[in-house]
Design an enzyme around this catalytic site. Structure first.
Site, PDB file in Angstrom:
ATOM      1  N   HIS A 143     -14.208 -73.234   0.542  1.00 46.37           N
ATOM      2  CA  HIS A 143     -12.883 -73.711   0.955  1.00 46.37           C
ATOM      3  C   HIS A 143     -13.052 -75.012   1.748  1.00 46.37           C
ATOM      4  O   HIS A 143     -12.842 -75.040   2.961  1.00 46.37           O
ATOM      5  CB  HIS A 143     -12.220 -72.614   1.810  1.00 46.37           C
ATOM      6  CG  HIS A 143     -10.767 -72.823   2.080  1.00 46.37           C
ATOM      7  ND1 HIS A 143     -10.126 -72.253   3.146  1.00 46.37           N
ATOM      8  CD2 HIS A 143      -9.817 -73.525   1.420  1.00 46.37           C
ATOM      9  CE1 HIS A 143      -8.842 -72.595   3.135  1.00 46.37           C
ATOM     10  NE2 HIS A 143      -8.643 -73.371   2.106  1.00 46.37           N
TER      11      HIS A 143
ATOM     12  N   SER B   6      -6.712 -72.502   6.174  1.00 44.92           N
ATOM     13  CA  SER B   6      -5.483 -73.078   5.646  1.00 44.92           C
ATOM     14  C   SER B   6      -4.607 -73.609   6.780  1.00 44.92           C
ATOM     15  O   SER B   6      -4.450 -72.952   7.803  1.00 44.92           O
ATOM     16  CB  SER B   6      -4.710 -72.019   4.863  1.00 44.92           C
ATOM     17  OG  SER B   6      -5.536 -71.490   3.861  1.00 44.92           O
TER      18      SER B   6
ATOM     19  N   GLY C 107      -6.037 -78.764   8.795  1.00 45.12           N
ATOM     20  CA  GLY C 107      -6.388 -80.180   8.782  1.00 45.12           C
ATOM     21  C   GLY C 107      -7.271 -80.695   7.654  1.00 45.12           C
ATOM     22  O   GLY C 107      -7.745 -81.829   7.728  1.00 45.12           O
TER      23      GLY C 107
ATOM     24  N   ASP D 285      -9.365 -79.339  -0.696  1.00 41.25           N
ATOM     25  CA  ASP D 285      -9.230 -77.884  -0.473  1.00 41.25           C
ATOM     26  C   ASP D 285     -10.436 -77.073  -0.940  1.00 41.25           C
ATOM     27  O   ASP D 285     -10.778 -76.083  -0.308  1.00 41.25           O
ATOM     28  CB  ASP D 285      -7.963 -77.373  -1.172  1.00 41.25           C
ATOM     29  CG  ASP D 285      -7.532 -75.990  -0.708  1.00 41.25           C
ATOM     30  OD1 ASP D 285      -7.556 -75.746   0.516  1.00 41.25           O
ATOM     31  OD2 ASP D 285      -7.190 -75.159  -1.557  1.00 41.25           O
TER      32      ASP D 285
HETATM   33  P1  GDP Z   1      -4.927 -77.988   5.370  1.00 38.55           P
HETATM   34  O1  GDP Z   1      -3.979 -76.919   4.978  1.00 38.55           O
HETATM   35  O2  GDP Z   1      -6.210 -77.459   5.910  1.00 38.55           O
HETATM   36  O3  GDP Z   1      -5.124 -78.986   4.298  1.00 38.55           O
HETATM   37  O4  GDP Z   1      -4.251 -78.738   6.614  1.00 38.55           O
HETATM   38  P2  GDP Z   1      -3.382 -80.085   6.656  1.00 38.55           P
HETATM   39  O5  GDP Z   1      -4.234 -81.292   6.643  1.00 38.55           O
HETATM   40  O6  GDP Z   1      -2.293 -80.009   5.632  1.00 38.55           O
HETATM   41  O7  GDP Z   1      -2.750 -79.944   8.097  1.00 38.55           O
HETATM   42  C1  GDP Z   1      -2.004 -78.800   8.472  1.00 38.55           C
HETATM   43  C2  GDP Z   1      -1.170 -79.131   9.687  1.00 38.55           C
HETATM   44  O8  GDP Z   1      -2.039 -79.482  10.762  1.00 38.55           O
HETATM   45  C3  GDP Z   1      -0.244 -80.306   9.463  1.00 38.55           C
HETATM   46  O9  GDP Z   1       0.981 -80.055  10.103  1.00 38.55           O
HETATM   47  C4  GDP Z   1      -0.962 -81.451  10.130  1.00 38.55           C
HETATM   48  O10 GDP Z   1      -0.074 -82.438  10.600  1.00 38.55           O
HETATM   49  C5  GDP Z   1      -1.722 -80.773  11.267  1.00 38.55           C
HETATM   50  N1  GDP Z   1      -2.977 -81.488  11.596  1.00 38.55           N
HETATM   51  C6  GDP Z   1      -3.910 -81.954  10.718  1.00 38.55           C
HETATM   52  N2  GDP Z   1      -4.898 -82.620  11.369  1.00 38.55           N
HETATM   53  C7  GDP Z   1      -4.594 -82.570  12.683  1.00 38.55           C
HETATM   54  C8  GDP Z   1      -5.235 -83.080  13.876  1.00 38.55           C
HETATM   55  O11 GDP Z   1      -6.285 -83.727  13.840  1.00 38.55           O
HETATM   56  N3  GDP Z   1      -4.613 -82.805  15.062  1.00 38.55           N
HETATM   57  C9  GDP Z   1      -3.448 -82.090  15.125  1.00 38.55           C
HETATM   58  N4  GDP Z   1      -2.912 -81.875  16.322  1.00 38.55           N
HETATM   59  N5  GDP Z   1      -2.802 -81.601  14.023  1.00 38.55           N
HETATM   60  C10 GDP Z   1      -3.382 -81.831  12.829  1.00 38.55           C
HETATM   61  P1  PGA Z   2      -4.508 -75.264   2.361  1.00 40.38           P
HETATM   62  O1  PGA Z   2      -4.302 -74.687   0.879  1.00 40.38           O
HETATM   63  O2  PGA Z   2      -5.882 -74.797   2.720  1.00 40.38           O
HETATM   64  O3  PGA Z   2      -4.377 -76.725   2.145  1.00 40.38           O
HETATM   65  O4  PGA Z   2      -3.493 -74.724   3.304  1.00 40.38           O
HETATM   66  C1  PGA Z   2      -3.572 -73.611   0.491  1.00 40.38           C
HETATM   67  C2  PGA Z   2      -4.047 -72.295   1.059  1.00 40.38           C
HETATM   68  O5  PGA Z   2      -5.171 -72.215   1.598  1.00 40.38           O
HETATM   69  O6  PGA Z   2      -3.285 -71.336   0.927  1.00 40.38           O
HETATM   70 MN    MN Z   3      -6.731 -73.821   1.135  1.00 40.33          MN
HETATM   71 MN    MN Z   4      -4.429 -78.844   2.318  1.00 42.46          MN
END
Ligand code: GDP
Ligand code: PGA
Ligand code: MN
Ligand code: MN
Length: 584
Positions: free
Chosen positions: A227, A249, A252, A276
């Protein structure tokens, strides 16, 4: 269109007999087909067209309000031997699993069209790529899989050439949570999912195939399905190094994969390979090489804004499917954190927006977009060999305890650092949000077999190569007493990545601590960063007493795995405990 692959042909016929669709449509993945299916989806209301001027070819999908996230309690690994699934998974026997879920599939496609989607995870000509076929009755799934995977003719040709493929059967069923199950039969390379249209439950190429089934295949074949995002970091001298990072998930990954360097770090560039999932193989050169098995991004919408992730925001103004976001008066998609000047008038359920009734966009609302629309897409994204990984980074959301960054002593310690990841739960899965839970390697929802066997598999790489990546742990989410994040995050995270790559090159300094190597405040580039010295100090220090409690928690967690636990992880834990006790 039917197929020369007899096993595939027979399986499709067998599924049709069970589910009794009105029609069967084999998808060729062409543009013409996409347009035709889009028209049907607009007519049925599966998709709603958004503002043509501002967002050409963008559509909104509203899922059932009880079907907005992955449902881990309804997700099963069905293996002959219960121990193979491990305490980390829900288990029932394959015979019981098939029985239970087949009774729900019986006749479920009456009046519907059954779509047959051959797809390839990974560049179509990559020896590391794997194929699957998803059968579904959801147009939203068909259109999303077209974006997220290499779907259609070329994948079918590869299946006909190689013979093997993962079978995935999906139906939205009646969307009732009582009749919703996501079952995996890794020994048969088979997935059966019913009762949910949510991405993680229904786009079977993604979590079900590329993580749960693939992790099982990877164990028996000597590779890793993780992941992880994959990102290329180009320094001002023009040298690019690749980093793979596993965060749970909504913690970030997509943001780090598309990071925009802060203005104060001129000359740095970031190239997105994946956001991802990573499939990692040992190369003949002893390095770990990674491909992104996906062809698109299924990203979290809330928080995606001009300051946080402009790269993502910019790729979402055309050819994007939005799920469960709000809508403005002029039919633009809207979510919290997108743009201060726009206002939502309709919420994610399709009702007039009332701020008293919660956010306009669901906290787990998503965008689905082709990777090629990303301005930072790496030219190596399609490389059949993948990219060599210099650093593996684990992380999670921890308001307390975990420092901004630390480095594992070596690979084996790195496996402990990964196995000990814990993170606050998010809206990406149903259930309580903000509760710290153990999430080893960010794979708790996705490891298709016993975690203890998985850690043993990870540990085994140390015997196979001396050129493995260095392993790190980061935490962008430390908070002060008022619940504010104390690290600016987003683009500024590059400062931490710079230190990480410096460690890989042997140019960055560190101090040894009981939990691993950490930068002293002066080792981290904080030039022109608006942050108090005290805050940096807090981010880069550890509290031995709190860590001692954490080690107790890790020990209790590992105990659940009984005899399966690899000795080496207990040894690493003991080494850490002794180092901590010396500090108390
Ligand atoms: P993913 O699901 O792991 O891909 O996470 P995302 O990159 O889509 O981020 C999920 C949430 O965390 C979003 O609302 C982002 O704005 C927030 N986020 C991502 N990186 C950071 C960071 O470095 N600092 C903070 N405070 N929030 C973050
Ligand atoms: P995320 O992907 O990691 O970007 O949130 C979808 C999930 O894990 O369900
Ligand atoms: Mn994921
Ligand atoms: Mn994502």
């Amino acid at each position: 269109m039917t197929t020369k692959n007899e096993a595939l042909q027979a399986w499709v016929e067998e599924v049709a007999q069970l589910t009794k669709p009105d029609r069967i449509h084999w998808c060729d993945g062409s543009d013409a087909e996409y347009k035709e299916l889009l028209q049907i989806a607009l007519a049925t209301g599966d998709l709603i067209e958004l503002n043509k001027e501002t967002h050409p070819s963008c559509y909104l999908h509203r899922s059932h309000p009880t079907d907005v996230a992955r449902t881990e309690h309804l997700t099963f690994i069905c293996t002959q031997n219960r121990d193979d699934a491990g305490p980390n998974n829900n288990w029932i026997s394959p015979a019981e699993g098939h029985d239970k879920i087949d009774s729900l599939f019986d006749g479920c496609m009456q009046g519907r069209t059954m779509y047959v989607l051959p797809y390839c995870m990974g560049p179509i000509d990559s020896p590391l790529a794997r194929c699957g076929v998803e059968i579904t009755d959801s147009l939203y799934v068909v259109l999303s899989m077209r974006v997220m995977t290499r779907m259609g003719k070329a994948a079918l040709a590869r299946i006909e050439r190689d013979g093997n493929f993962v079978r995935g059967l999906h139906s939205t069923g009646d969307l009732s949570p009582e009749r919703r199950f996501i079952m995996h039969f890794p020994e048969e390379l088979m997935i059966k999912s019913i009762g949910s249209g949510y991405g993680g439950n229904a786009l079977l190429g993604k979590k079900c195939h590329a993580l749960r089934i693939a992790s099982w295949q990877a164990k028996s074949e000597g590779w890793l399905a993780e992941h992880m995002l994959i990102v290329g970091i180009q320094n001002p001298e023009g040298l690019t190094r690749y980093v793979a990072a596993a965060f749970p998930s909504a913690c970030g990954k997509t943001n780090l994969a598309m990071l925009i360097p802060p203005a104060t770090m001129p000359g740095w560039k970031v190239w997105t390979v994946g956001d991802d999932i990573a499939w990692l193989h040992l190369g003949e050169d002893g390095q770990l090489w990674a491909i992104n098995p996906e062809a698109g991004f299924f990203g979290v919408a809330p928080g995606t804004g001009p300051k946080t992730n402009p790269t993502a925001l910019n790729m979402l103004d055309h050819d994007t499917i939005f799920t469960n976001v709000g809508v403005t008066a002029d039919k633009q998609p809207w979510w919290e954190g997108k743009n201060k000047s726009e206002v939502p008038v309709i919420d994610w359920k399709g009702n007039p927006f009332d701020p008293a009734g919660g956010p306009a966009a669901h906290p787990n609302s998503r965008f689905t977009v082709a990777a090629r629309q990303c301005a930072s897409a790496s030219e190596r994204m399609e490389d059949p060999a993948g990219v060599p990984i210099s650093a593996i980074v684990f992380g999670g959301r921890r308001a307390e305890l975990a420092p901004l960054v630390f480095e594992a002593r070596d690979w084996k310690h790195g496996v402990l650092v990964g196995a000990a990841v814990a993170s606050e739960t998010t809206a990406a899965a149903t259930g309580a949000v903000g509760v710290v839970r153990r999430d080893p390697m960010a794979m708790q929802p996705f490891c298709g077999y016993n975690f203890a066997d998985y850690w043993t598999h990870w540990l085994g790489f140390a015997e196979k190569s001396s050129k493995l990546p260095k392993v790190f742990h980061v935490n962008w989410f430390r908070q002060d007493g008022n619940g504010n994040f104390i690290w600016p995050g987003f683009g500024e995270n590059l400062r931490v990545i710079e230190w990480i790559l410096g460690r890989c090159e042997g140019t960055a300094n560190a101090v040894e601590t009981p939990i691993g190597y950490m930068p002293a405040p002066s080792d981290l580039d904080t030039k022109n960063l608006d942050i108090e010295a005290d805050t940096i100090e807090a981010l880069l220090s550890i509290d031995p007493a709190a860590w001692q409690k954490e080690l107790d928690d890790i020990r209790d967690y590992f105990n659940k795995y009984g005899e399966h636990m690899p000795r080496a992880l207990w040894d690493e834990l003991e080494t850490t405990r002794e180092a901590l006790e010396a500090k108390l």
